[in-house]
Design a protein around this motif. Structure first.
Motif, mmCIF file in Angstrom:
data_model
loop_
_atom_site.group_PDB
_atom_site.id
_atom_site.type_symbol
_atom_site.label_atom_id
_atom_site.label_comp_id
_atom_site.label_asym_id
_atom_site.label_seq_id
_atom_site.Cartn_x
_atom_site.Cartn_y
_atom_site.Cartn_z
ATOM 1 N N VAL A 75 0.825 -1.209 0.000
ATOM 2 C CA VAL A 75 0.000 0.000 0.000
ATOM 3 C C VAL A 75 0.861 1.261 0.000
ATOM 4 O O VAL A 75 0.481 2.299 -0.548
ATOM 5 C CB VAL A 75 -0.945 -0.034 1.229
ATOM 6 C CG1 VAL A 75 -1.460 1.354 1.561
ATOM 7 C CG2 VAL A 75 -2.108 -0.980 0.977
ATOM 8 N N THR B 215 -4.694 -2.291 -2.481
ATOM 9 C CA THR B 215 -5.944 -2.163 -1.724
ATOM 10 C C THR B 215 -6.989 -3.144 -2.243
ATOM 11 O O THR B 215 -7.718 -3.769 -1.461
ATOM 12 C CB THR B 215 -6.474 -0.723 -1.821
ATOM 13 O OG1 THR B 215 -5.477 0.173 -1.340
ATOM 14 C CG2 THR B 215 -7.742 -0.561 -1.005
ATOM 15 N N LEU C 210 -6.181 -6.507 -0.916
ATOM 16 C CA LEU C 210 -6.524 -6.598 0.514
ATOM 17 C C LEU C 210 -8.022 -6.799 0.715
ATOM 18 O O LEU C 210 -8.443 -7.578 1.586
ATOM 19 C CB LEU C 210 -6.057 -5.337 1.234
ATOM 20 C CG LEU C 210 -4.567 -5.276 1.578
ATOM 21 C CD1 LEU C 210 -4.192 -3.883 2.054
ATOM 22 C CD2 LEU C 210 -4.226 -6.310 2.641
ATOM 23 N N ARG C 211 -8.820 -6.099 -0.069
ATOM 24 C CA ARG C 211 -10.278 -6.291 0.046
ATOM 25 C C ARG C 211 -10.653 -7.743 -0.253
ATOM 26 O O ARG C 211 -11.474 -8.348 0.442
ATOM 27 C CB ARG C 211 -11.008 -5.349 -0.907
ATOM 28 C CG ARG C 211 -11.082 -3.909 -0.443
ATOM 29 C CD ARG C 211 -12.134 -3.143 -1.214
ATOM 30 N NE ARG C 211 -12.268 -1.777 -0.713
ATOM 31 C CZ ARG C 211 -11.638 -0.724 -1.213
ATOM 32 N NH1 ARG C 211 -10.821 -0.885 -2.248
ATOM 33 N NH2 ARG C 211 -11.816 0.474 -0.694
ATOM 34 N N ASP D 10 -8.794 -5.436 6.823
ATOM 35 C CA ASP D 10 -9.592 -4.206 6.830
ATOM 36 C C ASP D 10 -8.745 -2.994 7.214
ATOM 37 O O ASP D 10 -8.933 -1.894 6.687
ATOM 38 C CB ASP D 10 -10.763 -4.353 7.796
ATOM 39 C CG ASP D 10 -11.838 -5.282 7.252
ATOM 40 O OD1 ASP D 10 -11.790 -5.584 6.055
ATOM 41 O OD2 ASP D 10 -12.713 -5.707 8.032
ATOM 42 N N VAL E 166 -6.921 -2.017 4.253
ATOM 43 C CA VAL E 166 -7.801 -1.395 3.267
ATOM 44 C C VAL E 166 -8.020 0.078 3.585
ATOM 45 O O VAL E 166 -8.059 0.934 2.690
ATOM 46 C CB VAL E 166 -9.155 -2.148 3.199
ATOM 47 C CG1 VAL E 166 -10.178 -1.341 2.413
ATOM 48 C CG2 VAL E 166 -8.962 -3.520 2.573
ATOM 49 N N LYS E 167 -8.132 0.422 4.867
ATOM 50 C CA LYS E 167 -8.337 1.824 5.252
ATOM 51 C C LYS E 167 -7.156 2.684 4.808
ATOM 52 O O LYS E 167 -7.338 3.721 4.159
ATOM 53 C CB LYS E 167 -8.527 1.929 6.763
ATOM 54 C CG LYS E 167 -8.751 3.356 7.235
ATOM 55 C CD LYS E 167 -9.114 3.400 8.710
ATOM 56 C CE LYS E 167 -7.951 2.996 9.589
ATOM 57 N NZ LYS E 167 -8.255 3.190 11.028
ATOM 58 N N SER F 226 -7.065 2.804 0.933
ATOM 59 C CA SER F 226 -8.065 3.645 0.272
ATOM 60 C C SER F 226 -7.589 5.089 0.198
ATOM 61 O O SER F 226 -7.707 5.758 -0.841
ATOM 62 C CB SER F 226 -9.396 3.581 1.034
ATOM 63 O OG SER F 226 -9.930 2.272 1.000
#
Length: 557
Positions: free
Chosen positions: A323, A332, A335-336, A358, A361-362, A365
């Motif tokens: 990331v 990302t 990861l999702r 998760d 992912v934050k 994003s």
């Protein structure tokens, strides 16, 4: 014995007739040669001596199927009939057929032999076979010659058994050919051929257990398993899942004794293939959840199942690190997918990995939205960062994400606004006032480093193209909706978006200016109507001009 005149007659037996003739007086031919005995015994009176043995001998000789009883009796036509019946039997029976002689032919032939034996015995009881000891010899010969049909039956039975063995071997070869043809095709299209080949092996093993072909079935089944599981041997794990699942289900339809050690063989290869296939799909569309879920449900204690959690955890850690690299959006997305896969698996120890995914992912994003903005993918950046701000409301980067999303929306219409990211911190120093007035019959949303919405102007109207720039925001006594912005000095880009009360044909407009301390800036928005098509079109605002006092000058829309 003398009857009437001097003539003589034969008594019922030859010996008695000779004695009577010797005692008789002289008569015609008394001194001549002795005539031969008659060819056949008289039909009346007791049978000649030895008749029983003669009958048995003739019957036995006829039972051989060679018609020898009739031959010894001189009944050649009847003997020929026996030969013809035997010839027909041989013509039908040879060469030996796996199914043997048809029952009707065999029963008919046996009936002919029985009738010939009975008929020969009947005739022999009234006929001499020559010599006192000859009937005993004939019986012995008949007993010996009965070995001919008996031996022939044994030899024929052996030939028939060999023919049956050869037939079964031919069936085995046909099954082998089906398997060989199927092995050259993908399993999905060759499955029916594989099943037909298996039917051959199963039938040989179940219906002909003592045959040579049946003894070869276990070896053929090993070859069969090797052919079906060929993708596994080549490490094509996803391709191997279906055929190995098929092999694992065979004990439900094939006797376990016939399969032997093959019964449990597919378990380990199938577990390994489910793992290999599932892991190869981690992070991609589909995510490998189907295969890994099947592995954890079917083989929870297998070595492959124990590797699922650690492998997903390793993949998540690698993507969390990615990331921060050059491709945050791709990381990302992976990861999702990893998080979704982990949460859908039956093992709790694997489900818990969703939290790690998760968190990645934050961060991903936000990094993805920033990267999209830098790559001038403004529409995508706006969507990504708007979703980030909406999803992670308590995150400390929400305000910066909103600023970048606004800048991306402005830059999508005015590329100059996308040259650099908005500052992460509010600049200090004196503030400059910008007053924006709305002379439009609809609400207007103004985007800059923030967002402000101006209500619709009551009583305001659309202007013609020539009147807009001169008359907008110039009506005395009218209370135009206003917004007063206190901005740090610097360069700004604005996007004016029409609101409710106007058709979609009124487009958004953008403009930019550099504000400096010591001035007040004004701007006016309005809508013009242009001919000849009577369309609602915006007038691009003039550059915002500084004035020493409010409302002296400004830019209009």
């Amino acid at each position: 014995m003398r009857l009437g005149g001097g003539g003589t007659v034969w008594s019922p037996t030859i010996s008695t007739g000779l004695r009577d003739r010797a005692r008789a007086g002289p008569g015609p031919g008394a001194d001549g040669p002795v005539p031969p005995p008659p060819a056949h015994a008289p039909s009346v009176g007791p049978p000649p001596p030895g008749a029983a043995l003669r009958a048995v001998g003739a019957a036995l000789l006829n039972l051989t199927g060679l018609g020898l009883g009739y031959a010894l009796l001189g009944r050649w036509v009847r003997a020929a009939g026996c030969w013809a019946a035997t010839a027909v039997l041989l013509w039908v029976a040879l060469p030996a057929d796996p199914d043997g002689v048809p029952a009707g032919v065999l029963v008919g032939y046996l009936l002919v032999l029985v009738l010939a034996a009975a008929d020969g015995a009947r005739i022999a009881r009234r006929s001499a076979l020559g010599g006192a000891g000859r009937p005993v010899l004939v019986v012995g010969l008949g007993v010996v010659l009965l070995a001919v049909p008996a031996g022939g039956a044994v030899v024929y039975g052996s030939a028939r058994d060999e023919a049956r063995e050869q037939m079964l071997l031919d069936r085995l070869a046909a099954g082998d050919e089906r398997v060989a043809v199927a092995s050259r095709q993908p399993f999905g299209s060759a499955k029916k051929e594989y099943e037909k080949g298996l039917d051959v092996y199963r039938a040989l093993g179940d219906d002909h257990p003592g045959s040579r072909a049946a003894e070869l079935v276990p070896e053929r089944l090993k070859t069969y398993y090797d052919a079906v599981s060929a993708p596994y041997a080549k490490k094509r794990h996803c391709e191997a899942v279906e055929p190995l699942t098929y092999l694992r289900g065979l004990p439900d339809s094939v006797d376990a004794k016939l399969l032997g050690a093959l019964t449990a063989w597919p378990d380990e290869p199938l577990a390994e293939s489910l793992y290999g296939c599932g892991v190869s799909r981690l992070g991609a569309a589909g995510g490998g959840g189907t295969e890994l879920g099947e592995l954890l449900r079917t083989f929870p204690d297998s070595a492959s199942a124990q590797q699922v959690g650690p492998e997903i955890s390793r993949r998540i850690a690698a993507q969390v690190k990615a990331v921060k690299g050059a491709e945050p959006c791709a990381a990302t997305g992976v990861l999702r997918s990893l998080g979704a896969t982990a949460s859908g698996l039956p093992a709790e120890r694997v489900k818990s990995l969703r939290t790690d995914a998760d968190e990645g992912v934050k961060d991903g994003s936000y990094a993805c939205g920033v990267d999209q903005f830098k790559d001038r993918k403004f529409d995508a950046a706006r969507t990504t960062l708007t979703d980030f701000a909406r999803t992670y409301k308590s995150d400390g980067r929400v305000w910066q994400a909103r600023d970048i999303a606004i800048a991306a929306e402005i830059a999508d219409d005015r590329p100059a606004a996308g040259k650099r990211l908005p500052p992460s911190k509010r600049p200090g120093g004196a503030r400059v006032e910008l007053v924006i007035s709305n002379d439009a019959p609809n609400a207007v949303e103004v985007l800059y480093t923030g967002t402000v919405t101006l209500k619709a102007c009551a009583g305001c109207k659309r202007y013609s193209a020539s009147d807009g720039a001169r008359q907008a925001c110039g009506a005395s006594g009218r209370n135009y909706p206003k917004a007063r912005l206190q901005l740090p000095a610097g360069e700004y880009h604005f996007l004016y978006k029409h609101g409710t009360g106007v058709t979609a044909r009124v487009d958004s407009c953008s403009s930019g200016t550099k504000v400096q301390p010591g001035y007040t800036y004004t701007s006016c928005t309005y809508v013009i109507e242009r001919s000849p098509f009577d369309l609602d079109l915006p007038l691009l605002p003039d550059p915002i001009q500084p004035v020493l006092s409010p409302w002296d000058a400004g830019s209009s829309r």
